[in-house]
Design a protein around this motif. Structure first.
Motif, PDB file in Angstrom:
ATOM      1  N   GLY A   1      43.301  55.332  48.059  1.00  0.00           N
ATOM      2  CA  GLY A   1      43.832  54.595  49.201  1.00  0.00           C
ATOM      3  C   GLY A   1      44.889  53.575  48.819  1.00  0.00           C
ATOM      4  N   GLN A   2      44.976  53.258  47.523  1.00  0.00           N
ATOM      5  CA  GLN A   2      45.981  52.295  47.059  1.00  0.00           C
ATOM      6  C   GLN A   2      47.362  52.944  47.086  1.00  0.00           C
ATOM      7  N   ARG A   3      48.390  52.171  47.488  1.00  0.00           N
ATOM      8  CA  ARG A   3      49.765  52.703  47.532  1.00  0.00           C
ATOM      9  C   ARG A   3      50.532  52.245  46.296  1.00  0.00           C
ATOM     10  N   LEU A   4      51.182  53.210  45.660  1.00  0.00           N
ATOM     11  CA  LEU A   4      51.984  52.911  44.477  1.00  0.00           C
ATOM     12  C   LEU A   4      53.430  53.295  44.717  1.00  0.00           C
ATOM     13  N   VAL A   5      54.351  52.465  44.205  1.00  0.00           N
ATOM     14  CA  VAL A   5      55.778  52.785  44.283  1.00  0.00           C
ATOM     15  C   VAL A   5      56.094  53.826  43.207  1.00  0.00           C
ATOM     16  N   VAL A   6      56.632  54.964  43.609  1.00  0.00           N
ATOM     17  CA  VAL A   6      56.979  56.015  42.637  1.00  0.00           C
ATOM     18  C   VAL A   6      58.481  56.258  42.571  1.00  0.00           C
ATOM     19  N   ARG A   7      59.239  55.656  43.496  1.00  0.00           N
ATOM     20  CA  ARG A   7      60.702  55.770  43.465  1.00  0.00           C
ATOM     21  C   ARG A   7      61.292  54.430  43.877  1.00  0.00           C
TER      22      ARG A   7
ATOM     23  N   ASP B   1      42.615  60.703  40.802  1.00  0.00           N
ATOM     24  CA  ASP B   1      43.939  60.421  40.251  1.00  0.00           C
ATOM     25  C   ASP B   1      43.852  59.484  39.052  1.00  0.00           C
ATOM     26  N   SER B   2      44.873  59.549  38.220  1.00  0.00           N
ATOM     27  CA  SER B   2      45.000  58.650  37.073  1.00  0.00           C
ATOM     28  C   SER B   2      46.457  58.257  36.937  1.00  0.00           C
ATOM     29  N   TRP B   3      46.723  57.220  36.153  1.00  0.00           N
ATOM     30  CA  TRP B   3      48.119  56.837  35.893  1.00  0.00           C
ATOM     31  C   TRP B   3      48.900  58.028  35.349  1.00  0.00           C
ATOM     32  N   TRP B   4      48.275  58.770  34.422  1.00  0.00           N
ATOM     33  CA  TRP B   4      48.967  59.896  33.775  1.00  0.00           C
ATOM     34  C   TRP B   4      49.313  60.974  34.799  1.00  0.00           C
ATOM     35  N   ALA B   5      48.341  61.342  35.636  1.00  0.00           N
ATOM     36  CA  ALA B   5      48.553  62.424  36.597  1.00  0.00           C
ATOM     37  C   ALA B   5      49.645  62.062  37.606  1.00  0.00           C
ATOM     38  N   ILE B   6      49.603  60.843  38.128  1.00  0.00           N
ATOM     39  CA  ILE B   6      50.602  60.420  39.118  1.00  0.00           C
ATOM     40  C   ILE B   6      51.979  60.342  38.478  1.00  0.00           C
ATOM     41  N   ALA B   7      52.038  59.811  37.250  1.00  0.00           N
ATOM     42  CA  ALA B   7      53.322  59.705  36.546  1.00  0.00           C
ATOM     43  C   ALA B   7      53.921  61.081  36.299  1.00  0.00           C
TER      44      ALA B   7
ATOM     45  N   THR C   1      59.841  54.903  47.696  1.00  0.00           N
ATOM     46  CA  THR C   1      58.944  56.001  48.020  1.00  0.00           C
ATOM     47  C   THR C   1      57.569  55.649  47.490  1.00  0.00           C
ATOM     48  N   TYR C   2      56.545  55.824  48.322  1.00  0.00           N
ATOM     49  CA  TYR C   2      55.200  55.451  47.936  1.00  0.00           C
ATOM     50  C   TYR C   2      54.321  56.689  47.758  1.00  0.00           C
ATOM     51  N   TYR C   3      53.292  56.526  46.929  1.00  0.00           N
ATOM     52  CA  TYR C   3      52.274  57.557  46.763  1.00  0.00           C
ATOM     53  C   TYR C   3      50.922  56.900  47.006  1.00  0.00           C
ATOM     54  N   THR C   4      50.078  57.543  47.797  1.00  0.00           N
ATOM     55  CA  THR C   4      48.744  57.019  48.058  1.00  0.00           C
ATOM     56  C   THR C   4      47.752  57.645  47.082  1.00  0.00           C
ATOM     57  N   VAL C   5      47.071  56.808  46.342  1.00  0.00           N
ATOM     58  CA  VAL C   5      46.141  57.268  45.313  1.00  0.00           C
ATOM     59  C   VAL C   5      44.979  58.022  45.950  1.00  0.00           C
TER      60      VAL C   5
END
Length: 391
Positions: A385-391, A354-360, A346-350
């Motif tokens: 616009g950057q995609r991060l793996v959250v799951r 946003d910050s590392w803390w908020a997304i986490a 599962t991805y999240y688009t920044v």
């Protein structure tokens, strides 16, 4: 450089080591300890204040700092300008480097133009070194002759901007994947035993550690010993520390800490499926010096069970019918650059703000877990616009 974006490669050409004559050494004095002449920094180190650079100069004997300017044809290091200004304010020599992604001569020239323009805007002064950092998978896929041609094209082009050129690479790649002539080059090689060794004395600089620590700066840094005046504006260094006793003690401490293999790198569970974007060598071990089992072509699906960051790369382990195969997914500081995850993630688009803390927090993760599963640290800058793996 990892940890520049760089990923600093730890594989070392042992034949380049030279021992000092025993008669020149006092029994209890290690006069051959490597010096902390130069530090390189990038966005991975976060914001670096003038005070931090002053401490490096006065307490550790650092003379020069080489900052990341750019990468490939689009990435501009967001801290380049502040690093350049603060290093100069601290009274040290300033240089820059570009993390190369080129695979052709035309790409090398285009990247040099991009790096030169970016360096000008960031304030890198004319006459500084702007080195090409050649350690990417793109370069690994090329022949020595092609890399030499590409590097020469980059360096010729970068001189048009008034900068002096050089090549940074690992000891295992120097004169193997590319030519590094005498009295040129900045070569990385991390030893297990420092005492008595002086490596790459025929080059401009030897990067001997990727984990040096400074008193008021967080995290590990890449440090190099200089053998020529190339990175000190072509002149004998005029930078003098104010606390010579501290410099001596800190130098001994830094050499002592690198005198045995790091135990920080550990295999972690990673049950993932990757589809390769480029051809990658599958090896018998997690090292660029390990034998290649085969070359996996682009489009190959790879299922992994474990991962580790070492030797400047992020490695994954592939279970096979007889044992395991190992492949590098990319530099340690940008671990998903050359592969993309399967649909199971599962991805999240920044978004802006946003910050590392908020997304986490939104995804029930710790910042460290979120960053590590994306092959980054909590000090890596993220962008809208950057995609991060959250799951």
């Amino acid at each position: 450089m990892t940890n520049k974006h760089k990923l600093k490669l730890g594989a070392v050409a042992v034949a380049a080591a030279f021992l000092l004559a025993p008669v020149a050494l006092a029994p209890t004095k290690d006069v051959s300890a490597a010096r902390l002449d130069m530090v390189d920094v990038s966005n991975n180190n976060g914001y670096m204040s003038t005070a931090e650079y002053v401490s490096m100069r006065n307490e550790f004997g650092v003379k020069a700092v080489t900052v990341k300017i750019s990468e490939g044809g689009t990435y501009k290091d967001p801290y380049a300008a502040s690093n350049i200004a603060n290093v100069q304010a601290a009274g040290m020599y300033i240089n820059g480097y570009h993390f190369a992604r080129y695979a052709t001569k035309a790409q090398a020239i285009a990247e040099a133009d991009f790096a030169g323009k970016t360096a000008k805007v960031a304030g890198l002064p004319v006459g500084a070194v702007l080195a090409t950092d050649v350690e990417s998978q793109e370069a690994n896929n090329q022949s020595k002759a092609t890399n030499d041609r590409n590097n020469a094209a980059f360096m010729k082009e970068i001189q048009k901007f008034g900068y002096r050129a050089d090549i940074y690479t690992s000891g295992s790649w120097a004169n193997n994947k590319m030519t590094i002539k005498g009295k040129t080059g900045w070569v990385a090689g991390y030893p297990y035993v420092m005492s008595g060794q002086k490596w790459y004395t025929n080059n401009n600089a030897w990067q001997w550690s990727g984990s040096a620590h400074f008193r008021i700066s967080y995290g590990g840094f890449d440090v190099s010993q200089l053998y020529t005046d190339y990175y000190t504006a072509g002149q004998k260094s005029t930078v003098k520390p104010t606390n010579k006793d501290a410099v001596k003690a800190n130098n001994q401490g830094a050499n002592k800490n690198t005198s045995k293999p790091s135990t920080s790198a550990k295999w972690v569970k990673e049950a993932k499926t990757y589809t390769l974007k480029t051809a990658v060598k599958l090896r018998t071990g997690a090292s660029t010096s390990s034998n290649a089992i085969t070359i996996l072509p682009a489009g190959t699906t790879v299922k992994t069970d474990q991962a580790i960051i070492q030797g400047g790369y992020r490695w994954v382990r592939q279970p096979r019918s007889h044992g395991y195969g190992y492949l590098a997914t990319g530099p340690a500081s940008n671990t998903l650059e050359y592969v993309k995850s399967g649909a199971a993630h599962t991805y999240y688009t920044v978004k802006s703000g946003d910050s590392w803390w908020a997304i986490a927090q939104r995804n029930g993760l710790s910042m460290t877990t979120l960053a590590s599963q994306n092959g980054k640290t909590i000090y890596t800058t993220i962008y809208p616009g950057q995609r991060l793996v959250v799951r």
